[in-house]
Design an enzyme around this catalytic site. Sequence first.
Site, PDB file in Angstrom:
ATOM      1  CB  SER A 165       3.198 -16.793  -0.034  1.00  0.00           C
ATOM      2  OG  SER A 165       2.514 -17.203  -1.188  1.00  0.00           O
ATOM      3  N   GLY A 167       6.277 -13.188   2.214  1.00  0.00           N
ATOM      4  CA  GLY A 167       5.728 -12.133   3.061  1.00  0.00           C
ATOM      5  C   GLY A 167       4.704 -12.683   4.037  1.00  0.00           C
ATOM      6  CG  ASP A 168       0.967 -14.210   2.752  1.00  0.00           C
ATOM      7  OD1 ASP A 168       0.087 -13.540   3.293  1.00  0.00           O
ATOM      8  OD2 ASP A 168       1.141 -14.228   1.522  1.00  0.00           O
ATOM      9  CB  SER A 169       6.065 -17.712   5.256  1.00  0.00           C
ATOM     10  OG  SER A 169       5.317 -18.460   4.327  1.00  0.00           O
ATOM     11  CB  ALA A 172       2.826 -17.100   9.621  1.00  0.00           C
TER      12      ALA A 172
END
Length: 396
Positions: A165, A167-169, A172
Site C-alpha cells: 500500500s 500510497g498510504d505509506s 504517512a
Amino acid sequence: MLKPLSGIRVLELGQLIAGPFAAKMLGEFGAEVIKIEPPKTGDPLRKWRLLHDDTSVWWEVQSRNKQSVTLDLRQAEAQDVIRQLAATTDVLIENFRPGTLENWGLGWDALHAINPGLIMLRVSGYGQTGPYRDRPGFGVVGEAMGGLRHLSGEPGRAPVRVGVSIGDSLSALHGVIGVLLALRHREQNKGEGQYVDVALYESVFNMMESLLPEYAVFNEIRQPAGSSLPGITPSNAYMCADGKYALVAGNGDSIFKRLMSAIDRGDLAENPAYAHNDGRAQHARAIDAAIEAWTRKHTLDEVLETLHEARIPAGRVYDIADICADPHYQAREMILDSQLDDGTPVKLPGIVPKLSSTPGTVERRAPKLGQDTERVLTALGIDADTQKDWARRGVI
C-alpha cells in the site's frame, strides 16, 4: 536519554494504514500514542492479511508502542472523552473522510478552541478542500490519480500495483514530516498549533520526478517501461545464465565506462556518443543488448561479484526469504526478533531513520483491543461505575 519526541502525546483516531503508520513512527521516537478503536471490532487492520490466533501479524508491526482505548465515536460520551484528551494532546491524527469529525463535533475548529497548541494531522484521499474532497479515497485510488499506476507494468499491458500500500505509506511519511514541521513552528510561535492536510494522491504525485515539466515543455506523456528507467541509461534488469535477473544501474558517466570495461566492451566505453546520459539514452536498446549478452553467459552470483569489484551499482531481486537471510539487514538491525501473545516467535521490521544519539526503539508490543481503556479513562476522572455503564451501552 530522552528520545526526540519524549513528552509528546499523540491521539490516533485513524484506522488501517495511513494515519496509524504515521503514529507508529512518532511512537518509535518517544511519543506517547493513544490509539482510539471501535469497541468489539477494533481497527480493521486486526483482521487484514494472515491471522494468528484471530489477529493479523501485521498488527504487531503497525501498532507497536501504542495504547489501545475503545470508544464509539458516534456516541456523545465518547466524543466528550476525545475533547478531554485533546485538551492535553500535542498531535491528533485522523484519516476519516473529510467532514466526519465535524459531524461528531470534533473538527479542527472545535478542538483548536479547546487546545490552541494542538496539531492535527488529517490524511484523506483528496484533501480537505477541492471538488473531490467528499469522495472516499483509498491508497490504490491515490496511486492512480497521482500518476504512479500509469507508469507501473509492461508497455501495452494493464497497469499493475506495486504490491504494497505504497500510497498510504507515502502519505504517512508526508504526514510525519508535516507534524514535525508544525511542532517546530509551535516552538517558534508561542505554542501556536495548526492542522496538516495530507492527500493520498498528492503524496504520490510528489514522487513523480520530471513527469509534469516534461509534459509542459515537450508534451511528453511518459509511458510504462517495465524494468527499465526511460531516459536514464543503462538502468535495467538483465537475465543471467541461471535464469535470475541482475539489476544494474550504470548510468553515471564514469560508472558507465567501468561497466563497459567489466563486460569487455571497451569500444562502447570510449564511444564519444555514449560519454553522457543524453547520448546513451538515444541508444538504450543497443547498450542493454550488450549488457545482457554478457550477463547471459554468467550466473547471477558471478555477475554481481564482477560488478561489485568494478564498483558498479548492481543487485539481486530480493524476496522476503532473501531479506531474512541477508547479513547486511542483520548488521543494520533491520530485522527484530519478537514474539506474539502466545510466545510464538515473530520477526518484525527494524526502525528507520537511524539516529546516532537518540535512536528509535520498540518499548511495547502491539496492544490487545481496549487494553488501556480503563487506565486512560480513570486518569481522566471517569469512575468505575460510569465505565461499567458505558461498557453495557457500547460506548467503550
